[in-house]
Write a protein that holds these residues in place. Structure first.
Motif, mmCIF file in Angstrom:
data_model
loop_
_atom_site.group_PDB
_atom_site.id
_atom_site.type_symbol
_atom_site.label_atom_id
_atom_site.label_comp_id
_atom_site.label_asym_id
_atom_site.label_seq_id
_atom_site.Cartn_x
_atom_site.Cartn_y
_atom_site.Cartn_z
ATOM 1 N N CYS A 42 0.839 -1.213 0.000
ATOM 2 C CA CYS A 42 0.000 0.000 0.000
ATOM 3 C C CYS A 42 0.868 1.256 0.000
ATOM 4 C CB CYS A 42 -0.928 0.015 1.216
ATOM 5 S SG CYS A 42 -2.268 -1.151 1.110
ATOM 6 N N TYR A 43 1.929 1.245 0.778
ATOM 7 C CA TYR A 43 2.857 2.371 0.838
ATOM 8 C C TYR A 43 3.495 2.613 -0.529
ATOM 9 C CZ TYR A 43 7.391 4.603 1.556
ATOM 10 O OH TYR A 43 8.492 5.402 1.429
ATOM 11 N N ARG A 45 2.432 1.679 -3.492
ATOM 12 C CA ARG A 45 1.424 2.157 -4.447
ATOM 13 C C ARG A 45 1.167 3.648 -4.268
ATOM 14 N NH1 ARG A 45 -2.663 -2.905 -3.963
ATOM 15 N NH2 ARG A 45 -1.624 -4.222 -5.490
ATOM 16 N N LYS A 46 1.084 4.076 -3.026
ATOM 17 C CA LYS A 46 0.834 5.487 -2.757
ATOM 18 C C LYS A 46 2.000 6.346 -3.235
ATOM 19 C CE LYS A 46 -0.428 8.726 0.892
ATOM 20 N NZ LYS A 46 -1.002 9.621 -0.057
ATOM 21 N N ILE A 47 3.207 5.914 -2.968
ATOM 22 C CA ILE A 47 4.392 6.667 -3.379
ATOM 23 C C ILE A 47 4.428 6.808 -4.896
ATOM 24 C CG2 ILE A 47 6.926 6.616 -3.494
ATOM 25 C CD1 ILE A 47 5.743 7.415 -0.761
ATOM 26 N N ALA A 49 1.917 6.408 -7.035
ATOM 27 C CA ALA A 49 0.732 7.095 -7.556
ATOM 28 C C ALA A 49 0.810 8.597 -7.314
ATOM 29 C CB ALA A 49 -0.528 6.529 -6.905
ATOM 30 N N ASP A 50 1.360 9.010 -6.180
ATOM 31 C CA ASP A 50 1.408 10.426 -5.823
ATOM 32 C C ASP A 50 2.735 11.092 -6.184
ATOM 33 O OD1 ASP A 50 -1.086 10.059 -4.759
ATOM 34 O OD2 ASP A 50 -0.434 9.958 -2.694
#
Length: 58
Positions: A42-43, A45-47, A49-50
């Motif tokens: 999840c971490y 993916r967030k990194i 994606a953002d």
């Protein structure tokens, strides 16, 4: 407490879950190995994606 996912070298259950970092420090946590893996995914993916995006051109 938050552990930097980039520094995780090893996660093992013995039966407690122990996270070993690249600097040799070890942490005993409540989460299972599977939960740690899911949190790291999840971490990441967030990194990604953002994070900054490359715009081709000049």
């Amino acid at each position: 407490m938050t552990i930097n996912a980039e520094l995780i070298e090893l996660v093992e259950e013995t039966p407690d879950t122990v996270i070993t970092l690249t600097n040799g420090k070890k942490y005993v946590v409540n989460e299972t190995c599977s939960e740690i893996i899911d949190l790291v995914i999840c971490y990441k993916r967030k990194i990604f994606a953002d994070g900054p995006t490359y715009v081709g051109g000049e």
